[in-house]
Write an enzyme that holds these catalytic residues in place. Structure first.
Site, mmCIF file in Angstrom:
data_model
loop_
_atom_site.group_PDB
_atom_site.id
_atom_site.type_symbol
_atom_site.label_atom_id
_atom_site.label_comp_id
_atom_site.label_asym_id
_atom_site.label_seq_id
_atom_site.Cartn_x
_atom_site.Cartn_y
_atom_site.Cartn_z
ATOM 1 N N PHE A 119 0.857 -1.183 0.000
ATOM 2 C CA PHE A 119 0.000 0.000 0.000
ATOM 3 C C PHE A 119 0.892 1.231 0.000
ATOM 4 O O PHE A 119 2.104 1.126 0.243
ATOM 5 C CB PHE A 119 -0.881 -0.014 1.261
ATOM 6 C CG PHE A 119 -2.343 -0.226 0.993
ATOM 7 C CD1 PHE A 119 -2.780 -1.304 0.251
ATOM 8 C CD2 PHE A 119 -3.297 0.655 1.503
ATOM 9 C CE1 PHE A 119 -4.129 -1.497 0.023
ATOM 10 C CE2 PHE A 119 -4.645 0.469 1.279
ATOM 11 C CZ PHE A 119 -5.064 -0.616 0.539
ATOM 12 N N GLN A 240 -8.838 13.918 3.918
ATOM 13 C CA GLN A 240 -8.126 13.207 2.857
ATOM 14 C C GLN A 240 -8.963 13.055 1.586
ATOM 15 O O GLN A 240 -10.107 12.621 1.643
ATOM 16 C CB GLN A 240 -7.757 11.810 3.352
ATOM 17 C CG GLN A 240 -7.039 10.971 2.321
ATOM 18 C CD GLN A 240 -6.378 9.751 2.961
ATOM 19 O OE1 GLN A 240 -7.041 8.746 3.199
ATOM 20 N NE2 GLN A 240 -5.111 9.851 3.260
ATOM 21 N N ARG A 286 -1.061 9.315 -0.129
ATOM 22 C CA ARG A 286 -2.270 9.726 -0.866
ATOM 23 C C ARG A 286 -2.309 11.216 -1.190
ATOM 24 O O ARG A 286 -2.748 11.606 -2.276
ATOM 25 C CB ARG A 286 -3.509 9.382 -0.038
ATOM 26 C CG ARG A 286 -3.779 7.923 -0.069
ATOM 27 C CD ARG A 286 -5.019 7.555 0.675
ATOM 28 N NE ARG A 286 -5.156 6.108 0.592
ATOM 29 C CZ ARG A 286 -6.007 5.397 1.291
ATOM 30 N NH1 ARG A 286 -6.822 5.982 2.139
ATOM 31 N NH2 ARG A 286 -6.064 4.095 1.138
HETATM 32 C C1 FAD Z 1 -15.268 3.073 0.544
HETATM 33 C C2 FAD Z 1 -14.280 3.068 1.680
HETATM 34 C C3 FAD Z 1 -13.214 2.166 1.679
HETATM 35 C C4 FAD Z 1 -12.293 2.161 2.732
HETATM 36 N N1 FAD Z 1 -11.267 1.258 2.718
HETATM 37 C C5 FAD Z 1 -10.386 1.226 3.752
HETATM 38 C C6 FAD Z 1 -9.346 0.249 3.807
HETATM 39 O O1 FAD Z 1 -9.209 -0.589 2.933
HETATM 40 N N2 FAD Z 1 -8.490 0.270 4.849
HETATM 41 C C7 FAD Z 1 -8.610 1.173 5.863
HETATM 42 O O2 FAD Z 1 -7.812 1.132 6.793
HETATM 43 N N3 FAD Z 1 -9.608 2.094 5.847
HETATM 44 C C8 FAD Z 1 -10.497 2.134 4.827
HETATM 45 N N4 FAD Z 1 -11.504 3.061 4.828
HETATM 46 C C9 FAD Z 1 -11.712 3.907 6.011
HETATM 47 C C10 FAD Z 1 -12.384 3.080 7.121
HETATM 48 O O3 FAD Z 1 -13.199 2.091 6.553
HETATM 49 C C11 FAD Z 1 -13.248 3.936 8.031
HETATM 50 O O4 FAD Z 1 -12.507 5.039 8.480
HETATM 51 C C12 FAD Z 1 -13.691 3.121 9.254
HETATM 52 O O5 FAD Z 1 -14.307 1.927 8.846
HETATM 53 C C13 FAD Z 1 -14.617 3.904 10.158
HETATM 54 O O6 FAD Z 1 -15.067 3.047 11.168
HETATM 55 P P1 FAD Z 1 -15.880 3.591 12.416
HETATM 56 O O7 FAD Z 1 -16.134 2.412 13.299
HETATM 57 O O8 FAD Z 1 -15.178 4.744 12.991
HETATM 58 O O9 FAD Z 1 -17.240 4.147 11.820
HETATM 59 P P2 FAD Z 1 -18.365 3.541 10.737
HETATM 60 O O10 FAD Z 1 -17.965 2.193 10.308
HETATM 61 O O11 FAD Z 1 -18.546 4.602 9.788
HETATM 62 O O12 FAD Z 1 -19.592 3.379 11.713
HETATM 63 C C14 FAD Z 1 -20.295 4.483 12.247
HETATM 64 C C15 FAD Z 1 -21.471 3.975 13.051
HETATM 65 O O13 FAD Z 1 -22.068 5.061 13.727
HETATM 66 C C16 FAD Z 1 -23.467 4.983 13.615
HETATM 67 N N5 FAD Z 1 -23.986 6.343 13.771
HETATM 68 C C17 FAD Z 1 -23.534 7.495 13.225
HETATM 69 N N6 FAD Z 1 -24.275 8.533 13.642
HETATM 70 C C18 FAD Z 1 -25.201 8.033 14.484
HETATM 71 C C19 FAD Z 1 -26.259 8.591 15.245
HETATM 72 N N7 FAD Z 1 -26.534 9.919 15.228
HETATM 73 N N8 FAD Z 1 -27.038 7.775 15.972
HETATM 74 C C20 FAD Z 1 -26.807 6.430 16.004
HETATM 75 N N9 FAD Z 1 -25.815 5.847 15.312
HETATM 76 C C21 FAD Z 1 -25.026 6.641 14.564
HETATM 77 C C22 FAD Z 1 -23.701 4.364 12.269
HETATM 78 O O14 FAD Z 1 -24.974 3.768 12.193
HETATM 79 C C23 FAD Z 1 -22.572 3.319 12.238
HETATM 80 O O15 FAD Z 1 -22.989 2.170 12.919
HETATM 81 C C24 FAD Z 1 -12.438 3.075 3.790
HETATM 82 C C25 FAD Z 1 -13.504 3.969 3.791
HETATM 83 C C26 FAD Z 1 -14.409 3.981 2.744
HETATM 84 C C27 FAD Z 1 -15.513 5.002 2.767
#
Ligand code: FAD
Length: 587
Positions: A119, A240, A286
């Site tokens: 990567f 980003q 990136r």
């Molecule tokens: C298309 C894509 C591909 C990616 N690929 C990679 C990768 O290959 N490798 C890597 O390291 N990173 C990658 N990333 C980044 C990474 O996936 C995310 O930063 C990470 O998964 C975020 O996880 P999280 O648990 O913080 O939040 P999320 O997985 O976004 O979860 C947020 C949660 O909060 C809940 N929520 C939000 N607001 C509220 C509210 N007001 N009330 C109740 N619930 C709420 C939602 O329902 C959800 O359950 C990628 C991102 C994207 C968009």
């Protein structure tokens, strides 16, 4: 009618990888844990992560967590906190093995070990040859991880509130967080969830930009909730832009496509990254690749009739590699572009992808804020982890594969510290109806339909505004106009028009609540970007084109009250190793 209350030991808002790794830790220790999510847990954005998660397992080439740490510090353009970075890179190895044992179906090498791919920004030996550090389940790594964590949580008896929207945190007079007011999306019923500790794990806010890889649900709710209880947001100018979004559409083509050997070409068919990053080429960091692409296009060397994108070539890799290692990418290309990437190049353009900034926390995921009687203090009962938080391990620019790592490591760290906290504070604090008033009055703002512009129109205006005034390249004049336009837009949100009253449903009100959150985090981004007069990582100022360590080696803090800015020092001292001092960043 009085609002019902439910009591739990811990409340987790968000069911992505960060929330579910925290809840798993707590439920496995027999605590009563509530997880609230506005969508069904396995629809959280983590499910969309493609390329993989970084850990120096050395399954393909020699590797070492110290090298991973160096790359992360350098990738952050020296703004990341080195104690947290050391902790994350060291913990990466046991974290990935823990996932493997929990059942994540990683792809395999011929040796049977976990498959790893190259990567961007990865090196051996502190800046030497390319390393191969990203552990992957084909190009559906997030899907594999999230489903495994969800199933393990079901086994551990975590209590899920699916499709509940958190409106606001509840705070007592002393500033302690007592839980949250939530809304059942299907019925519109309100519920107070009381908890001894509350974790915000609500993910990013990519919806603030017009073209984004993020899901519709990524509206920065947790960040805005933190702002409203007086917590500042840190380093919000660093957003980003992923180099390879499908041009004009935004869907992500994983960096893993370049990791497997794909490369970018301009309108003259030239592999232009040779000029910008002679060593790392298409696997430079990136921010570097995104800027190079935009520069090529601005200088007239774009592709297509409008010369407004460049092409990502995978057609030399052979159908086997493309279809087996990148099946999700092949699907995206077929469905949205009608092409087979094993045969034709993919039109790409940088796309809003990831928030480096967020709710300031320490290494144990405790939320920290400027204190009355000291430089910084822990907000009692409040934690944050995942993309909504800023530990800060990504500083001014995140490396690919480090976000899945961040959410897992700091989700788990949050769980561990909450266990300690609850042992020391075994009782719920007293709740009073008066503590609910701020949240209730926020809800009441949109109980009528409003006369102004529709939610949809204002949201579209906001997203275009942010793209036009706070994109890949920035300058003072453009951003100052942006701030004025955003202030005007903010003044219109109160009177935003919901759908026709006869058809008014909860979703209309929810869209207004999300828009309100987006406006506040948008303002934090624009103002922080306007203040930082240097170029560092993802933040590129045309009028201040160089990095200025003397004046700007510090984290920015945006405070909602009066749209104020403050700053705090970077923690440059790691836990056990020597500091990596700032150097010029070349790839
Ligand atoms: C298309 C894509 C591909 C990616 N690929 C990679 C990768 O290959 N490798 C890597 O390291 N990173 C990658 N990333 C980044 C990474 O996936 C995310 O930063 C990470 O998964 C975020 O996880 P999280 O648990 O913080 O939040 P999320 O997985 O976004 O979860 C947020 C949660 O909060 C809940 N929520 C939000 N607001 C509220 C509210 N007001 N009330 C109740 N619930 C709420 C939602 O329902 C959800 O359950 C990628 C991102 C994207 C968009």
């Amino acid at each position: 009618m009085p609002i019902p209350h439910r009591k739990f030991d811990a409340l987790i808002i968000g069911a992505g990888g960060a929330g579910l790794n925290a809840s798993l830790r707590l439920a496995s220790a027999d605590l009563r844990v509530a997880v609230v999510s506005k969508v069904f847990p396995t629809r959280s954005h983590t499910v969309a992560a493609q390329g993989g998660v970084n850990a120096a397992l050395a399954n393909v080439l020699p590797d070492d967590w110290h090298w991973h740490m160096f790359d992360t510090v350098k990738g952050s353009d020296y703004l990341g906190d080195q104690d947290a970075i050391e902790y994350m890179c060291r913990e990466a190895i046991p974290t990935v093995y823990e996932l493997e044992h929990a059942g994540v179906p990683f792809s395999r090498l011929d040796t049977g070990k976990i498959y790893q791919r190259a990567f961007g920004g990865q090196s051996q030996n502190f800046g030497g040859d390319q390393a191969v550090r990203t552990c992957a389940a084909a190009d559906r790594t997030g899907h594999a991880i999230l489903h495994t964590l969800y199933q393990q949580n079901i086994r551990a008896r975590t209590h899920f509130f699916d499709e509940y929207l958190a409106i606001d945190l509840i705070r007592d007079e002393e500033g302690c967080i007592l839980g949250a007011l939530v809304l059942a999306i299907e019925t519109g019923e309100l519920l107070v969830i009381e908890a001894k500790a509350t974790l915000l794990a609500t993910g990013g806010y990519g919806q603030v930009f017009r073209t984004t890889t993020n899901a519709f649900i990524n509206t920065g709710d947790g960040m805005a909730m933190a702002l409203r209880v007086g917590v500042p947001l840190q380093d919000m100018e660093f957003f980003q832009f992923h180099p390879t979004g499908v041009a004009g559409k935004g869907m992500l083509i994983t960096e893993g496509a370049r990791g497997e050997g794909g490369f970018l070409v301009n309108g003259d068919g030239e592999r232009f990254m040779e000029r910008y990053a002679p060593r790392a080429l298409d696997l430079a960091s990136r921010d570097v690749v995104a800027r190079s692409m935009v520069t090529e296009i601005r200088e007239g060397r774009g592709c297509g009739p409008q010369k407004d994108h460049v092409m990502l070539k995978l057609d030399h890799l052979g159908a086997d590699v493309v279809h087996q290692r990148l099946p999700g990418i092949s699907d995206i290309c077929r469905v949205f572009l009608g092409i087979d990437p094993a045969k034709e190049a993919i039109p790409v353009f940088p796309t809003a992808h990831y928030a480096m900034g967020g709710i300031p926390t320490d290494r144990n995921a405790r939320v920290v804020a400027p204190a009355k009687n000291g430089p910084e203090d822990v907000v009692e009962g409040l934690y944050a982890a995942g993309e909504c938080a800023c530990v800060s391990v990504h500083g001014a620019n995140r490396l690919g594969g480090n976000s899945l790592l961040d959410i897992l490591v700091f989700g788990r760290a949050a769980g561990t510290d909450i266990l300690r906290y609850i042992e020391e504070n075994p009782n719920h604090r007293d709740m009073s109806d008066s503590y609910l008033e701020p949240a209730m009055s926020r809800l009441q703002r949109w109980e009528r339909t409003g006369e102004g512009t529709t939610v949809h129109e204002i949201k579209a205006e906001l997203r275009k505004l942010m793209e036009d005034h706070c994109g890949v390249f920035r300058d003072k004049e453009t951003m100052t106009i942006g701030v004025e336009k955003l202030k005007d837009l903010r003044s219109r949100v109160d009177d935003v028009r919901l759908k026709d009253h006869s058809k008014l449903f909860n979703t209309a009100r929810i869209e207004a609540l999300e828009l309100d959150n987006l406006v506040d985090v948008g303002m934090s981004t624009l103002l922080s970007a306007l203040y930082r007069e240097e170029s560092r990582g993802a933040h590129s100022r045309v009028d201040f084109p160089t990095r200025d360590d003397e004046s700007w080696m510090k984290h920015s803090l945006y405070i909602l009250e009066d749209d104020r800015m403050d700053f705090k020092p970077v923690r440059t001292k790691p836990l056990t190793v020597e500091t990596f001092p700032p150097k010029a960043r070349v790839y």
